[in-house]
Design an enzyme around this catalytic site. Sequence first.
Site, PDB file in Angstrom:
ATOM      1  N   LYS A   1       0.841  -1.198   0.000  1.00  0.00           N
ATOM      2  CA  LYS A   1       0.000   0.000   0.000  1.00  0.00           C
ATOM      3  C   LYS A   1       0.876   1.247   0.000  1.00  0.00           C
ATOM      4  O   LYS A   1       1.481   1.587   1.012  1.00  0.00           O
ATOM      5  CB  LYS A   1      -0.931   0.045   1.221  1.00  0.00           C
ATOM      6  CG  LYS A   1      -2.040   1.115   1.054  1.00  0.00           C
ATOM      7  CD  LYS A   1      -2.678   1.507   2.355  1.00  0.00           C
ATOM      8  CE  LYS A   1      -1.913   2.589   3.069  1.00  0.00           C
ATOM      9  NZ  LYS A   1      -1.914   3.897   2.347  1.00  0.00           N
TER      10      LYS A   1
ATOM     11  N   GLU B   1      10.426  15.795  15.127  1.00  0.00           N
ATOM     12  CA  GLU B   1      10.685  15.660  13.698  1.00  0.00           C
ATOM     13  C   GLU B   1       9.760  16.588  12.921  1.00  0.00           C
ATOM     14  O   GLU B   1       8.541  16.453  12.978  1.00  0.00           O
ATOM     15  CB  GLU B   1      10.481  14.217  13.246  1.00  0.00           C
ATOM     16  CG  GLU B   1      10.852  13.994  11.797  1.00  0.00           C
ATOM     17  CD  GLU B   1      10.717  12.546  11.364  1.00  0.00           C
ATOM     18  OE1 GLU B   1      11.577  12.070  10.609  1.00  0.00           O
ATOM     19  OE2 GLU B   1       9.739  11.899  11.783  1.00  0.00           O
TER      20      GLU B   1
ATOM     21  N   GLU C   1      10.364   1.202  10.153  1.00  0.00           N
ATOM     22  CA  GLU C   1      11.392   2.225   9.965  1.00  0.00           C
ATOM     23  C   GLU C   1      10.690   3.547  10.150  1.00  0.00           C
ATOM     24  O   GLU C   1       9.865   3.946   9.330  1.00  0.00           O
ATOM     25  CB  GLU C   1      12.032   2.098   8.580  1.00  0.00           C
ATOM     26  CG  GLU C   1      13.391   2.785   8.481  1.00  0.00           C
ATOM     27  CD  GLU C   1      13.286   4.215   7.982  1.00  0.00           C
ATOM     28  OE1 GLU C   1      13.147   5.129   8.833  1.00  0.00           O
ATOM     29  OE2 GLU C   1      13.329   4.415   6.766  1.00  0.00           O
TER      30      GLU C   1
ATOM     31  N   CYS D   1      13.545  10.870   6.503  1.00  0.00           N
ATOM     32  CA  CYS D   1      13.599  10.430   7.899  1.00  0.00           C
ATOM     33  C   CYS D   1      15.006  10.535   8.471  1.00  0.00           C
ATOM     34  O   CYS D   1      15.182  10.739   9.676  1.00  0.00           O
ATOM     35  CB  CYS D   1      13.100   8.987   8.011  1.00  0.00           C
ATOM     36  SG  CYS D   1      13.968   7.827   6.946  1.00  0.00           S
TER      37      CYS D   1
END
Length: 490
Positions: A175, A385, A250, A284
């Site tokens: 997906k 983040e 992750e 990331c």
Amino acid sequence: MVKEFQMWIGGRWAAAQSGQTREVRDPGNGELLAKVPEGDGRDAAAAIQAARAAFDAGPWRKTTAQDRGKLLFRLADKIRGAAKMLAELEVRNCGKPLAEAEFDVADAANCFEFYGGLASKIHGHTMSVPANSMSFVLREPIGVCGQIIPWNYPLLMAAWKLAPALAAGNTCVLKPSELTPLTALELARLMAELDLPPGVVNVITGPGVGAGEELARSALVDKVAFTGGTATGRKIISGAAGNIKKTSLELGGKNPNIVFADADFAAAVDGALFAAFANQGEVCSAGSRLLVEESIHKRLVEAMLAKIPNVKLGHGLKAGVKMGPLISAAHREKVESYIRLGQEEGARLVCGGKRPKGAEFDKGFFVEPTIFDGVKPSMRIAREEIFGPVLAVIPFADEAEAIRLANDTEYGLAAAVWTKDITRGLRVVRELRAGITWINTYHPTYNEMPWGGYKQSGWGRELGLYGIEEYLETKQVNINLDEAPTCQLI
């Protein structure tokens, strides 16, 4: 004419059962690119059923490792043959500059090729102790794998997930993000041209709520692999707990990029900018915390500011562009909220922080490369983040403080050290709680080496030999070599 896509389920193209579609637009100019099915849990369930049947009763389990490898080699060739189309589509769907997209497409082909070669190198081991028996280990595919990928590297993340899973003999339901499904669907089209049994690979589209949730919680899925934000990762873990499926994650990062005074200054300046602003900072592993030794702190910030005008903004297909738009209006608003927050917290905004002016930017989701100086480690812009082109600069006094500041985060994905003293570089790297580290460079990634993080940056590893381990079960087999019975109750 706007292209209309369908999902790839059980070897057939399919619309969403709801009949709903989603418009996919170019984040650089708002142009309508395509319409894709707005799938939900029902479509995910259908894809899972197809993958389950393909694994349990289809011919895939009898396909030899050599043949699986050859199929991945052929897919790599098809990607290279369609490289121009895929790269341009990647730019138009997720906004990155063309040079970056071209690298991603080439690396995706290389990834399939690497695991194609690895398919026939899956080995167990044997043991002959005690003398009257022999034991050996079989490595077998896990089964049905649900794979959920993010919007920042759509094609490359599809390769990172599919290649090791298929090499190991699993079946997959992939997906992509609802924001960037186009290259994953084109990849499905390329796979449809291969003699891949129906249901071995399924590609569904739709939001995480519904489609993604079903992959996480379905008892028919044996493993779920996810790349994305830590908050969503927690939801994946919760859903996967239902049948205690194997899970690899992750997740996010707030990655330190450490520059010592003895570093190659020019290289460190370029490295700091690249670490923070490559792919618009939507990475990331972005070096979003720049830790600089006090004696060169002011000089390094001034050198970065002198180079910022060379970071050309624009649509990724335009020549010379180094930084494209953010993925969506909502994400731009999130990044801008952090910029306001940084100012409210007392950090000093030394460049950027605004939307660029000009007709070419009016319809896209652009934000200037932004640098904050005078950042305190406790500030939210130094801890959370942001996933955008925002760099927080923090000075340090000595090596011990640099290590302390670097590790002062809930994340542990990536980190870098800039120094001419290789002994210091290795010493510091050994102290950093991060899964991916660099010395005197930033961002290189290799299909042959593991990728993943410590702490809340995730579970498990992708790429390399470690990546295929995430898609294998380990079975112990014991054989009695003595004709006399060994299992006596009395």
